[in-house]
Scaffold this motif. Structure first.
Motif, PDB file in Angstrom:
ATOM      1  N   UNK A  99      30.620  -2.745  16.189  1.00 33.65           N
ATOM      2  CA  UNK A  99      30.144  -1.939  15.057  1.00 33.65           C
ATOM      3  C   UNK A  99      29.118  -0.922  15.568  1.00 33.65           C
ATOM      4  N   UNK A 100      29.566   0.298  15.784  1.00 30.24           N
ATOM      5  CA  UNK A 100      28.700   1.329  16.342  1.00 30.24           C
ATOM      6  C   UNK A 100      27.678   1.812  15.320  1.00 30.24           C
ATOM      7  N   UNK A 101      26.489   2.143  15.823  1.00 31.59           N
ATOM      8  CA  UNK A 101      25.418   2.655  14.963  1.00 31.59           C
ATOM      9  C   UNK A 101      24.911   3.963  15.550  1.00 31.59           C
ATOM     10  N   UNK A 112      20.995  -4.950  11.005  1.00 30.13           N
ATOM     11  CA  UNK A 112      21.729  -4.252  12.056  1.00 30.13           C
ATOM     12  C   UNK A 112      21.224  -4.683  13.432  1.00 30.13           C
ATOM     13  N   UNK A 113      22.139  -4.768  14.381  1.00 31.61           N
ATOM     14  CA  UNK A 113      21.820  -5.193  15.738  1.00 31.61           C
ATOM     15  C   UNK A 113      21.487  -3.976  16.594  1.00 31.61           C
ATOM     16  N   UNK A 114      20.287  -3.960  17.174  1.00 30.78           N
ATOM     17  CA  UNK A 114      19.868  -2.833  18.008  1.00 30.78           C
ATOM     18  C   UNK A 114      20.830  -2.597  19.162  1.00 30.78           C
ATOM     19  N   UNK A 115      21.494  -3.644  19.620  1.00 29.11           N
ATOM     20  CA  UNK A 115      22.428  -3.509  20.730  1.00 29.11           C
ATOM     21  C   UNK A 115      23.656  -2.692  20.397  1.00 29.11           C
ATOM     22  N   UNK A 116      23.879  -2.428  19.109  1.00 27.24           N
ATOM     23  CA  UNK A 116      25.044  -1.635  18.695  1.00 27.24           C
ATOM     24  C   UNK A 116      24.726  -0.155  18.527  1.00 27.24           C
ATOM     25  N   UNK A 117      23.475   0.233  18.778  1.00 18.37           N
ATOM     26  CA  UNK A 117      23.106   1.645  18.660  1.00 18.37           C
ATOM     27  C   UNK A 117      23.644   2.397  19.877  1.00 18.37           C
ATOM     28  N   UNK A 118      24.642   3.239  19.640  1.00 16.62           N
ATOM     29  CA  UNK A 118      25.243   3.976  20.761  1.00 16.62           C
ATOM     30  C   UNK A 118      24.733   5.407  20.833  1.00 16.62           C
ATOM     31  N   UNK A 119      24.063   5.872  19.781  1.00 13.23           N
ATOM     32  CA  UNK A 119      23.530   7.227  19.805  1.00 13.23           C
ATOM     33  C   UNK A 119      22.200   7.259  19.065  1.00 13.23           C
ATOM     34  N   UNK A 140      26.671   3.999  10.029  1.00 12.72           N
ATOM     35  CA  UNK A 140      27.508   2.933  10.591  1.00 12.72           C
ATOM     36  C   UNK A 140      28.944   3.301  10.228  1.00 12.72           C
ATOM     37  N   UNK A 141      29.605   4.156  11.040  1.00 12.15           N
ATOM     38  CA  UNK A 141      30.910   4.703  10.657  1.00 12.15           C
ATOM     39  C   UNK A 141      31.958   3.644  10.336  1.00 12.15           C
ATOM     40  N   UNK A 142      31.955   2.538  11.084  1.00 17.58           N
ATOM     41  CA  UNK A 142      32.969   1.519  10.864  1.00 17.58           C
ATOM     42  C   UNK A 142      32.902   0.879   9.496  1.00 17.58           C
ATOM     43  N   UNK A 143      31.725   0.905   8.869  1.00 18.89           N
ATOM     44  CA  UNK A 143      31.549   0.319   7.542  1.00 18.89           C
ATOM     45  C   UNK A 143      31.292   1.386   6.482  1.00 18.89           C
ATOM     46  N   UNK A 144      31.347   2.672   6.895  1.00 18.88           N
ATOM     47  CA  UNK A 144      31.048   3.785   5.994  1.00 18.88           C
ATOM     48  C   UNK A 144      29.690   3.594   5.314  1.00 18.88           C
ATOM     49  N   UNK A 145      28.717   3.138   6.095  1.00 20.76           N
ATOM     50  CA  UNK A 145      27.356   2.927   5.579  1.00 20.76           C
ATOM     51  C   UNK A 145      26.471   4.088   6.017  1.00 20.76           C
ATOM     52  N   UNK A 175      20.909  15.870  12.936  1.00 19.91           N
ATOM     53  CA  UNK A 175      20.979  15.369  14.304  1.00 19.91           C
ATOM     54  C   UNK A 175      22.197  14.484  14.517  1.00 19.91           C
ATOM     55  N   UNK A 176      22.676  13.839  13.440  1.00 23.35           N
ATOM     56  CA  UNK A 176      23.900  13.039  13.551  1.00 23.35           C
ATOM     57  C   UNK A 176      25.129  13.922  13.737  1.00 23.35           C
ATOM     58  N   UNK A 177      24.995  15.206  13.383  1.00 19.45           N
ATOM     59  CA  UNK A 177      26.124  16.129  13.454  1.00 19.45           C
ATOM     60  C   UNK A 177      25.996  17.121  14.605  1.00 19.45           C
ATOM     61  N   UNK A 178      25.102  16.832  15.545  1.00 17.93           N
ATOM     62  CA  UNK A 178      24.859  17.739  16.665  1.00 17.93           C
ATOM     63  C   UNK A 178      25.658  17.316  17.892  1.00 17.93           C
ATOM     64  N   UNK A 179      25.953  18.284  18.733  1.00 14.17           N
ATOM     65  CA  UNK A 179      26.646  18.044  19.996  1.00 14.17           C
ATOM     66  C   UNK A 179      25.690  18.266  21.162  1.00 14.17           C
ATOM     67  N   UNK A 180      26.078  17.779  22.313  1.00 18.29           N
ATOM     68  CA  UNK A 180      25.330  18.029  23.545  1.00 18.29           C
ATOM     69  C   UNK A 180      25.600  19.466  23.975  1.00 18.29           C
TER      70      UNK A 180
END
Length: 685
Positions: free
Chosen positions: A1-3, A55-62, A20-25, A482-487
């Motif tokens: 579950x990516x965050x 939420x699990x901090x280990x699932x934060x990918x960005x 949380x895209x997988x849960x649409x949260x 910032x969630x919609x920004x690219x590198x």
């Protein structure tokens, strides 16, 4: 579950947008900022959000964030100690500048003192001509002697700034090598071409010095922040927002911290550029009013505009940045009486501490927030879903003191504070719209920030705008952006030459060199092949002009016919921008630029679930503009249904902002949760 987490640090509040895209949260959160240690509020907020929502901090990918650390350090001049090594005869360039005053009619205002005192600006023999030939060879022994002199000065950074190094960087590169041999390892040594290799030596030198001044400050901040994020158990390396709207890695931020200044406003513009076109609005004036400032920008056909000249803390900055105009008119802006006896608002702000008087944290001066509380526009009991108690009596006392000095009653004074603030914002919008040939009435207004929706109606009417779009979480939009920004990364090469049919060989050679830099960056940032994009830009002008026009350029090699097409396109662009063109004038090519983009997955825009129309949660007396108090229904934003219509007067409250619908105006909630407000013709209620 990516965050995915976006964090925007403001002068008053620190905002969090969690997806949380997988849960649409989609989770939104705010806490007061900690200006002396911005990372403290960030870490506290992340930990709280993760804990409260399981939420699990280990699932934060960005983890992306905008920071004001560099900007604040420059404003307060709490920066590293910088020295400059430059060509003989040019040590005073940073003081001479362009020989223009900051404000033409203010004979008392001068530019700030240089960040580098004169004794730390050292000259060395060596100079190249504009064609690259050596007028005087670089005196390498002189560079070594300069390094030995600086070694005992306790400096943090040396910036090497030579003439024409944007095109011929060899002397700068050699001087950097020598200085690194002579100086202690703890001293940063950088060249102006490392920061941004574009012509105009004053701006290039200034940008290099600003970058050098921030190296130690931002490095220390990133060390603390990265360590605390890792301690939370977050595996993702933080990304930092740039002034140009994209993100960059911690490695790049450590090397080029100047690119992270002015990042917060840019993130908000990107958030608007993501939401407004989806809702069917492409020509938009964005209005971001936070606790300290009001930042405005313009979207043309859904796209933000970019500039390359900005001022930062009074110093010229030559780097790509979204075109945002800022004025000191935020919710915490202090109202005061000038020597002429007139009411003014800002630019001084009460900030997060002590904050507006109504916060009850020790602030005693009247602010824009206090005026809105007194007029019943803001909740006079609590904000932040009840987490921040509001003291109406303190707001009344602070504004009462001003009213006594002005000889006005309490409500007239509160109303005057709001009108003055609105006038300041309108003045900031005009240079981006009217003065560029755009009629604001052809645009819609997109307010966000904690105070944007409060002032939007009066600002829109002053500009002749008929439609206002309030996003679902206006106070969190910068973090959402910032969630919609690219590198991204920007690269440039300058080639001052007439643009002719036979120019394509030179331009193609420049492209090959820039492509290699882009490929190296993609590789260093581990951007996958299918996520790589490039955007080319050509900058041109008529020979003898001082400013260039930017034109998009297709990828691929150029031929003679492409050069002819570029000339024709430039003539048309000049006609559109300035009202005339001249086909007999020589068109000069100036810069070739490329923006490298590493695409990130974007969380989908959530739509509202079906539910019945909301009923008012409460009512309160509210003062609008004509001296009449209205018994106004108060709605909770998260209870509004898609398609629900609201006729003013109405107030919509939520965690991060309060929205006003004036008497006679009409609001409709769209499928994405945006509140579309249509202003009634001629209504001044």
């Amino acid at each position: 579950m990516e965050i995915h987490i976006g964090v925007d640090v403001g002068g008053t509040f620190t905002d969090f947008a969690v997806s949380v895209p997988g849960e649409n949260r989609h989770i939104r959160y705010k806490i007061p900022s900690t200006p002396d240690r911005p990372d403290v509020a960030i870490i506290e907020g992340i930990a709280t959000v993760l804990a409260e929502h399981g939420l699990d901090a280990g699932n934060v990918i960005r983890l992306s964030h905008g920071t004001t650390v560099g900007t604040n350090a420059l404003i307060q001049r709490k920066v590293g100690k910088v020295a400059v090594v430059t060509n003989q005869g040019f040590r005073d360039l940073l003081e001479i500048g362009r020989q223009v005053r900051p404000k033409v009619y203010d004979i008392h205002l001068d530019f700030p003192k240089p960040l580098v005192p004169r004794r730390l600006r050292l000259e060395v023999r060596g100079r190249r001509r504009a064609d690259g030939s050596a007028h005087v060879p670089l005196d390498e022994d002189g560079v070594r002697e300069a390094g030995r002199r600086l070694a005992s000065e306790g400096i943090d950074c040396v910036a090497v700034c030579f003439l024409h190094s944007y095109a011929y960087p060899e002397d700068e590169e050699r001087a950097v090598e020598i200085l690194r041999e002579v100086l202690p390892d703890s001293v940063y040594v950088l060249s102006s071409t490392e920061v941004y290799p574009e012509f105009r030596e004053y701006e290039r030198f200034s940008t290099a010095v600003l970058n050098g001044a921030l190296l130690t400050v931002v490095d220390a901040y990133l060390d603390r922040f990265s360590d605390e994020v890792a301690r939370l158990g977050v595996p993702a390396e933080p990304k930092v927002s740039q002034s140009s709207g994209g993100l960059m890695s911690v490695h790049m931020t450590r090397k080029l911290p100047i690119r992270a200044c002015l990042s917060g406003p840019a993130a908000g513009v990107l958030g608007a550029a993501h939401r407004a076109p989806a809702a069917g609005f492409r020509n938009v004036i964005t209005l971001d009013i936070g606790g300290t400032s009001a930042d405005v920008s313009v979207l043309i056909d859904g796209a933000a505009t970019e500039v390359h000249n900005r001022m930062l803390a009074g110093f010229p900055l030559r780097l790509p940045a979204l075109d945002v105009n800022a004025v000191g008119a935020g919710g915490g802006s202090i109202a005061w009486i000038d020597v002429d006896g007139l009411l003014k608002v800002g630019p001084q702000s009460a900030g997060a501490h002590p904050g507006p008087a109504c916060y009850g944290l020790g602030g005693v001066e009247a602010t824009l927030t206090d005026a809105n509380v007194l007029l019943g526009r803001l909740n006079d009991q609590a904000l932040l879903d009840g987490r921040m108690q509001i003291r109406r009596d303190l707001a009344e006392a602070s504004i009462g003191r001003l009213a006594g000095e002005l000889g006005l009653d309490l409500m007239e004074t509160a109303r005057g504070i709001i009108r003055v603030a609105c006038a300041t914002v309108v003045k900031a919008i005009r240079p981006l719209s009217v003065e560029r040939g755009y009629d604001p009435a052809d645009f819609c207004l997109f307010p966000f920030g904690g105070a944007g929706p409060l002032l939007a109606t009066e600002i829109a009417r002053d500009l002749g705008i008929k439609t206002i779009i309030v996003p679902p979480s206006p106070g969190i939009l910068c973090a959402e952006g910032l969630l919609n920004s690219d590198l991204t990364a920007d690269f440039v090469m300058t080639a001052l030459m007439p643009l002719r049919e036979d120019s394509h060989d030179t331009l193609n050679a420049m492209r090959r060199e820039l492509r290699q830099k882009v490929e190296d960056w993609f590789g260093h940032e581990a951007v996958l092949a299918d996520q790589r994009r490039v955007q080319w830009t050509a900058e041109m002008r008529y020979r003898g002009q001082n400013y260039e026009l930017s034109l998009p350029l297709e990828d691929g090699d150029l031929g003679a016919e492409d050069c002819e097409g570029l000339v024709a396109t430039f003539h048309a662009a000049h006609k559109r921008s300035y009202g005339f063109h001249s086909k007999t004038e020589t068109v000069e090519f100036v810069n070739l630029k490329v923006k490298a983009v590493g695409l990130y997955d974007k969380p989908p825009l959530p739509t509202l679930a079906e539910r019945p129309d909301a009923e008012p949660a409460s009512r309160r007396r509210t003062f609008f503009t004509t001296g009449t108090w209205y018994d106004t229904p108060v709605f909770q934003r998260d209870s509004l249904a898609a398609g629900q219509a609201l006729t003013g007067p109405a107030i919509i409250e939520q965690l991060d902002a309060t929205t006003l619908i004036f008497p006679g105006d009409r609001g409709v909630v769209d499928a994405w949760g945006n509140l579309i407000v249509t202003l009634a013709p001629g209504n001044e209620s």
